[in-house]
Enzyme design. Structure first.
Site, short mmCIF file in Angstrom:
data_model
loop_
_atom_site.label_atom_id
_atom_site.label_comp_id
_atom_site.label_asym_id
_atom_site.label_seq_id
_atom_site.Cartn_x
_atom_site.Cartn_y
_atom_site.Cartn_z
N TYR A 137 -80.68 -67.96 40.55
CA TYR A 137 -81.21 -68.82 39.49
C TYR A 137 -81.64 -70.18 40.02
O TYR A 137 -82.48 -70.84 39.43
CB TYR A 137 -80.15 -69.06 38.41
CG TYR A 137 -80.01 -67.96 37.40
CD1 TYR A 137 -79.54 -66.70 37.75
CD2 TYR A 137 -80.33 -68.18 36.06
CE1 TYR A 137 -79.40 -65.71 36.81
CE2 TYR A 137 -80.19 -67.19 35.11
CZ TYR A 137 -79.71 -65.95 35.50
OH TYR A 137 -79.57 -64.98 34.55
N LYS A 183 -72.81 -56.60 45.58
CA LYS A 183 -73.67 -55.60 46.20
C LYS A 183 -73.52 -55.77 47.71
O LYS A 183 -74.49 -55.99 48.46
CB LYS A 183 -75.12 -55.81 45.72
CG LYS A 183 -76.08 -54.70 46.07
CD LYS A 183 -75.89 -53.44 45.23
CE LYS A 183 -76.78 -52.32 45.75
NZ LYS A 183 -76.48 -51.01 45.13
N ASP A 215 -73.65 -51.56 40.72
CA ASP A 215 -74.20 -50.37 40.05
C ASP A 215 -73.06 -49.51 39.50
O ASP A 215 -73.09 -49.07 38.35
CB ASP A 215 -75.15 -49.59 40.97
CG ASP A 215 -74.64 -49.41 42.40
OD1 ASP A 215 -73.54 -49.89 42.71
OD2 ASP A 215 -75.35 -48.78 43.20
N ASP A 239 -74.85 -62.17 34.32
CA ASP A 239 -75.77 -62.20 33.17
C ASP A 239 -75.98 -60.80 32.63
O ASP A 239 -75.83 -60.53 31.43
CB ASP A 239 -77.11 -62.82 33.60
CG ASP A 239 -78.12 -62.83 32.46
OD1 ASP A 239 -77.74 -63.19 31.34
OD2 ASP A 239 -79.28 -62.45 32.71
N ASP A 243 -74.08 -58.74 28.93
CA ASP A 243 -74.77 -58.15 27.77
C ASP A 243 -74.36 -56.69 27.61
O ASP A 243 -74.16 -56.20 26.50
CB ASP A 243 -76.30 -58.21 27.94
CG ASP A 243 -76.91 -59.51 27.39
OD1 ASP A 243 -76.22 -60.54 27.40
OD2 ASP A 243 -78.08 -59.47 26.94
C1 IPM Z 1 -77.69 -66.29 29.21
C2 IPM Z 1 -79.20 -66.25 29.22
C3 IPM Z 1 -79.75 -67.25 30.23
C4 IPM Z 1 -79.26 -66.81 31.60
C5 IPM Z 1 -81.28 -67.41 30.21
C6 IPM Z 1 -81.81 -67.69 28.84
C7 IPM Z 1 -81.73 -68.48 31.17
O1 IPM Z 1 -79.66 -64.97 29.46
O2 IPM Z 1 -77.12 -67.36 28.92
O3 IPM Z 1 -77.07 -65.26 29.45
O4 IPM Z 1 -79.89 -65.95 32.24
O5 IPM Z 1 -78.25 -67.35 32.05
MN MN Z 2 -78.08 -63.46 29.38
#
Ligand code: IPM
Ligand code: MN
Ligand code: NAD
Length: 356
Positions: A137, A183, A215, A239, A243
């Site tokens: 990032y 990884k 993975d 990240d 999710d």
């Molecule tokens: C998160 C989001 C952010 C990230 C984006 C919006 C920059 O996906 O907070 O998880 O990738 O960290």
């Molecule tokens: Mn995210």
């Protein structure tokens, strides 16, 4: 002491869920000796629209001077591809406040079990400790040329060390298990993580330490999520995996997070984005934001008692099936929030009636 809380409502569903979180904060604090002042300032797309910057200087100053920061969500199609984007503001505030440790809990409580898409019936309770201010990032060089584009994944030893200590300290207060997800079969950065984390693990003999490639880890989150306690991982993997993990509860809209540095204010936000597809409909799930408020009360203000009341209010509400459409229900954001607040008030009332 009055707690100064910076409020960054952000974009699309951001203001909708922030309103829900703040209503619950007001209700749970009432008469409890927790005094606070909110400082609402523009950020993300709202920052670009109102002040020309996703992280206006005044907004950063307000955040730096406060005791904690609450953020809802930023971004969306309105600013996609623009020279200045809301996401730049998010990365900038994480860096400016040195929020290198991002804690993302996944819990399928008994009340949530019926919403989980998994067959698994064992309790699920783990945290992802995601490195937040380095890796791909932030690494340079970053280039966009005519015939190629370049991102750089870079980690210093010190960046790995400090987040590793956060993960092991956390494991000591939990079930004493850390899994490093990387990884290391391919990436130089992951090989360095393995070396450093293995060394630091020896300082925590009570903690069981193991590793998994990312993975395979993504598979295990679906097949056997109960095995995890603390997952330690770098920025991009964290990240993505968070999710995925969130969805095991039934909805991405239920998961909060805390981002912290070594000192200064911590920041609390849902892990999801601004959900432009449902914005303005009044149906955003407020749980992620309300739980972010609860995390703030626990970790920034030492009021785990108030956080526990919030958690109980959420559990009773979801157990009764008063949930938004992402969890298969028909409730609006406002209805769900009101129900949570009513449960908090009712249990307080019955406690008081029983203790006169
Ligand atoms: C998160 C989001 C952010 C990230 C984006 C919006 C920059 O996906 O907070 O998880 O990738 O960290
Ligand atoms: Mn995210
Ligand atoms: P998203 O997380 O906003 O949405 C993904 C899906 O989950 C959508 O279908 C959405 O409706 C649903 N969802 C998310 N939160 C929900 C909630 N509280 N209640 C009900 N449903 C919910 O991801 P996206 O659509 O890929 O991204 C939208 C924007 O958000 C992008 O601009 C992205 O960069 C940004 N983003 C911001 C943050 C942040 O502010 N921390 C995090 C992730 C993405």
């Amino acid at each position: 002491m009055t707690a100064d809380i910076t409020v960054l409502a952000g974009d699309y569903i951001g203001p909708e869920i922030m309103a829900a979180g703040l209503k619950v904060l007001a209700a749970v604090s009432e008469g409890q000796g927790f005094d606070y002042q909110l400082h609402e300032v523009p950020f993300g797309g709202a920052g670009i629209d109102q002040a020309g910057e996703p992280l206006p200087a005044e907004t950063l100053k307000t955040a730096q001077q406060s005791d904690a920061v609450l953020l809802a969500a930023i971004g969306g199609p309105k600013w996609d591809g623009a020279p200045k984007t809301p996401e730049q503001g998010l990365l900038a505030i994480r860096k400016a406040l040195n929020l290198f440790a991002n804690i993302r809990p996944t819990e399928v409580s008994p009340a949530m079990q019926k919403y989980s898409p998994l067959k698994n019936t064992e309790p699920v309770d783990f945290v992802i400790v995601r490195e937040l201010t380095s890796g791909i990032y932030f690494g340079t060089p970053r280039e966009t040329a005519a015939d190629y584009a370049l991102d750089t994944m870079r980690y210093t030893n010190e960046e790995i060390e400090r987040i590793t200590h956060v993960a092991f300290e956390m494991a000591m207060k939990r079930r004493k298990h850390v899994m490093l997800v990387d990884k290391a079969n391919v990436l130089a950065t992951s090989k360095r993580w393995r070396k450093i984390v293995a060394q630091i693990a020896t300082e925590y003999p009570e903690v069981t330490y193991d590793t998994s490639y990312v993975d395979a880890a993504s598979m295990k989150i679906i097949s056997s999520p109960s095995q995890f306690d603390v997952i330690l991982t770098e920025n991009l993997f964290g990240d993505i995996l968070s999710d995925e993990a969130a969805e095991t509860t039934g909805s991405l809209g239920t998961i909060p997070s805390m981002s912290r540095g070594t000192d200064g204010p911590s920041l609390y936000e849902p892990i999801h984005g601004s959900a432009p597809d449902i914005a303005g409909k009044g149906i955003a799930d407020p749980i992620s934001m309300i739980r972010s408020v609860a995390m703030m009360l626990t970790h920034s203000f030492d009021r785990a008692d108030l956080a526990a009341e919030i958690t109980e209010g959420i559990n009773q509400t979801v157990a009764a099936g008063i949930v938004t459409p992402d969890l298969g229900g028909k409730a609006t954001t406002t209805e769900m929030t009101k129900t949570i607040i009513n449960h908090i008030k009712e249990s307080r009332h019955s406690y008081e009636s029983n203790h006169v």
